[in-house]
Design a protein around this motif. Sequence first.
Motif, PDB file in Angstrom:
ATOM      1  N   CYS A  10       0.080  13.386   0.617  1.00 13.98           N
ATOM      2  CA  CYS A  10      -1.278  13.659   1.440  1.00 13.98           C
ATOM      3  C   CYS A  10      -1.389  14.342   2.767  1.00 13.98           C
ATOM      4  O   CYS A  10      -0.297  15.279   2.611  1.00 13.98           O
ATOM      5  N   HIS A 118      -0.792   5.065   6.394  1.00 11.69           N
ATOM      6  CA  HIS A 118      -0.531   5.497   8.180  1.00 11.69           C
ATOM      7  C   HIS A 118      -1.632   4.894   8.650  1.00 11.69           C
ATOM      8  O   HIS A 118      -2.608   4.602   7.873  1.00 11.69           O
ATOM      9  N   ASP A 145      -8.449   8.136   2.889  1.00 14.05           N
ATOM     10  CA  ASP A 145      -6.565   8.290   3.253  1.00 14.05           C
ATOM     11  C   ASP A 145      -6.319   8.101   4.923  1.00 14.05           C
ATOM     12  O   ASP A 145      -7.934   8.390   5.675  1.00 14.05           O
ATOM     13  N   ASP A 146      -5.697   6.607   5.236  1.00 14.14           N
ATOM     14  CA  ASP A 146      -4.903   6.412   4.071  1.00 14.14           C
ATOM     15  C   ASP A 146      -5.166   5.345   4.750  1.00 14.14           C
ATOM     16  O   ASP A 146      -4.374   3.452   4.237  1.00 14.14           O
ATOM     17  N   GLU A 179      -0.027  10.427  10.956  1.00 11.28           N
ATOM     18  CA  GLU A 179       0.572  11.342  10.281  1.00 11.28           C
ATOM     19  C   GLU A 179      -0.024  12.252   9.984  1.00 11.28           C
ATOM     20  O   GLU A 179      -0.133  13.668   9.641  1.00 11.28           O
ATOM     21  N   GLU A 180      -1.720  12.430  10.576  1.00  8.68           N
ATOM     22  CA  GLU A 180      -2.296  13.388  10.320  1.00  8.68           C
ATOM     23  C   GLU A 180      -1.942  14.646  11.760  1.00  8.68           C
ATOM     24  O   GLU A 180      -2.435  14.373  12.908  1.00  8.68           O
ATOM     25  N   ASP A 206      -0.259   6.708  -0.335  1.00  9.11           N
ATOM     26  CA  ASP A 206      -0.833   7.465   0.790  1.00  9.11           C
ATOM     27  C   ASP A 206      -1.614   8.669  -0.860  1.00  9.11           C
ATOM     28  O   ASP A 206      -1.566   8.912  -1.329  1.00  9.11           O
TER      29      ASP A 206
HETATM   30 ZN   LIG Z   1      -2.858  10.600   4.362  1.00 11.33          ZN
END
Ligand SMILES: [Zn+2]
Length: 251
Positions: A10, A118, A145-146, A179-180, A206
């Motif tokens: 993602c 994540h 997400d997520d 992750e983001e 994800d």
């Molecule tokens: Zn994600």
Amino acid sequence: MNKLLCVLTCGLGLFSMTMTAQEIEKKYTKEVDRLAKNKKVEEAFGYIKSQKDATTQDLITLTEILAPPFMETERGKVFAQMLEEAGVDSIWTDKVGNVIGLRKGVSGASGYIGVDAHLDVVFPEGTDVTVKKVGDTLKAPGIGDDTRGLAMLISMLKAMNKAEIKTEKGLLIVGTVGEEGLGDLRGMKYMFNESGLDIDAWIAIDGGSMGRISNAGLGSKRYKLMVKGPGGHSWGFWLGQSAPRPGQGHR
Ligand SMILES: [Zn+2]
């Protein structure tokens, strides 16, 4: 053994190779069919279905603990507790904040198989993450997400334990950090570059699509750009879209 990286992706800036159903090699579909008929696997899937309410409750609990990048600690603690209740051999939180549960393998062979989702979400501090039910749909920022991936990890672990599915190699069940956005994949980078763990294969859960599997090729290019403007989420307020109204945006 070649290292295999199998990832559902993602986010922006990710490039992956995806295969459509008709392109999947026979040897893989045969293996999936064989596994699907395995009694223990059938039992595990049955258990996952029977546990739907508990999994949904885990999803709500985790969603309502807001965890922007660099602020995953509280959510990580609750995820660790869920791992413990589901049953793993050991749990630890590493230097960067990844929460890791180890389910030992039976062969004693070196190398681990990692499965992660994540912990962080794209939404900033102050976001109302109360889960609301609209019809048959649960809605809240970050629920898909997520956080859904995290709830899936717990559900998968419980089902494997219940059906007594053994794996040859140890399984690492991981809630990763960063992750983001500005997190810049720091949790996953740490796992592969600095954790010292001998990772043999990895599966990331994800993204919002049920039917998509990305495998073999994944890259992420990150650029640092200075932009002057009203700000906003890159998906919702890209060039040409109207700027966020007061109280919106800056996500
Ligand atoms: Zn994600």
